[in-house]
Design a protein around this motif. Sequence first.
Motif, short mmCIF file in Angstrom:
data_model
loop_
_atom_site.label_atom_id
_atom_site.label_comp_id
_atom_site.label_asym_id
_atom_site.label_seq_id
_atom_site.Cartn_x
_atom_site.Cartn_y
_atom_site.Cartn_z
N THR A 48 0.85 -1.19 0.00
CA THR A 48 0.00 0.00 0.00
C THR A 48 0.88 1.24 0.00
N PHE A 49 0.30 2.36 -0.39
CA PHE A 49 0.99 3.64 -0.45
C PHE A 49 0.24 4.59 0.46
N TRP A 50 0.79 4.81 1.66
CA TRP A 50 0.13 5.61 2.68
C TRP A 50 -1.28 5.09 2.95
N GLY A 51 -1.42 3.77 2.99
CA GLY A 51 -2.68 3.13 3.30
C GLY A 51 -3.62 2.93 2.12
N ALA A 52 -3.28 3.49 0.96
CA ALA A 52 -4.11 3.37 -0.24
C ALA A 52 -3.48 2.35 -1.19
N PHE A 116 11.81 12.51 10.62
CA PHE A 116 11.01 12.08 9.48
C PHE A 116 10.42 13.29 8.75
N SER A 117 9.97 14.30 9.50
CA SER A 117 9.34 15.47 8.87
C SER A 117 10.34 16.29 8.07
N GLU A 118 11.63 16.13 8.34
CA GLU A 118 12.67 16.82 7.57
C GLU A 118 12.82 16.21 6.17
N HIS A 119 12.23 15.03 5.97
CA HIS A 119 12.34 14.30 4.71
C HIS A 119 10.95 13.87 4.24
N PRO A 120 10.10 14.83 3.87
CA PRO A 120 8.72 14.49 3.51
C PRO A 120 8.64 13.53 2.32
N GLY A 121 7.72 12.57 2.44
CA GLY A 121 7.48 11.62 1.37
C GLY A 121 8.47 10.47 1.29
N ILE A 122 9.44 10.43 2.19
CA ILE A 122 10.46 9.38 2.16
C ILE A 122 10.12 8.26 3.15
N PHE A 123 9.78 8.64 4.37
CA PHE A 123 9.51 7.66 5.43
C PHE A 123 8.03 7.34 5.47
N PHE A 124 7.71 6.09 5.76
CA PHE A 124 6.31 5.66 5.86
C PHE A 124 6.21 4.52 6.86
N SER A 125 4.98 4.13 7.16
CA SER A 125 4.74 3.06 8.11
C SER A 125 5.19 1.72 7.53
N PRO A 126 5.94 0.93 8.30
CA PRO A 126 6.35 -0.38 7.80
C PRO A 126 5.17 -1.32 7.57
N SER A 127 4.00 -0.97 8.09
CA SER A 127 2.82 -1.81 7.87
C SER A 127 2.34 -1.75 6.41
N ASP A 128 2.91 -0.82 5.61
CA ASP A 128 2.60 -0.76 4.18
C ASP A 128 3.36 -1.81 3.38
N THR A 129 4.16 -2.63 4.08
CA THR A 129 4.95 -3.67 3.41
C THR A 129 4.53 -5.05 3.89
N LEU A 130 4.94 -6.07 3.15
CA LEU A 130 4.71 -7.45 3.58
C LEU A 130 5.94 -7.92 4.36
N GLY A 131 5.73 -8.38 5.57
CA GLY A 131 6.82 -8.94 6.35
C GLY A 131 6.95 -10.43 6.09
N PRO A 132 8.02 -11.04 6.60
CA PRO A 132 8.20 -12.48 6.38
C PRO A 132 7.14 -13.33 7.07
N TRP A 133 6.36 -12.74 7.94
CA TRP A 133 5.31 -13.48 8.65
C TRP A 133 4.02 -13.55 7.82
N ASP A 134 3.87 -12.74 6.79
CA ASP A 134 2.60 -12.68 6.07
C ASP A 134 2.17 -14.01 5.47
N SER A 135 3.11 -14.86 5.09
CA SER A 135 2.74 -16.17 4.55
C SER A 135 2.28 -17.11 5.66
N ALA A 136 2.58 -16.76 6.92
CA ALA A 136 2.21 -17.62 8.05
C ALA A 136 0.87 -17.23 8.68
N LEU A 137 0.29 -16.11 8.26
CA LEU A 137 -0.98 -15.66 8.86
C LEU A 137 -2.17 -16.27 8.17
#
Length: 137
Positions: A48-52, A116-137
């Motif tokens: 996802t991109f900022w939750g979208a 993070f605010s010094e670098h807008p658009g660069i940092f985001f929530s890691p929940s927007d990615t798939l972790g190695p656990w996603d195949s186990a859920l």
Amino acid sequence: MDKWPGWDGWTPGGIRIRGPVKGGGSGDFATAGWIKGSLAMDLRPRVTFWGAPLPGDVCDFAWVVTHVPTGYAMCGIDAPPAMAQSLVDDLSRLTDWSLITVESAVFMDARIRAFFSEHPGIFFSPSDTLGPWDSAL
């Protein structure tokens, strides 16, 4: 070849990260990445991109920064490898990350958010990615 070009000070290796498990709670998972001091980076699929939904012009992968002592992901970074390395190096200078615990991390929140605010658009929530656990859920 003893060194990876452009990765001076970084060591390739296994990273223990925390993630959700079936039935609730969290557990340890292993992934491969790059480690420097108390911080590590690994490349994960971005879903996802900022939750979208992920737009077509956004890279399908992003770096995720993990605090090695606790195993918790701190942030995602939408940047090429050299820029991500530089940003993590800057992030590492905010404090002695080896001393930070899950309980004390809350006291770093304002400093991290300011960085993070010094670098807008660069940092985001890691929940927007798939972790190695996603195949186990």
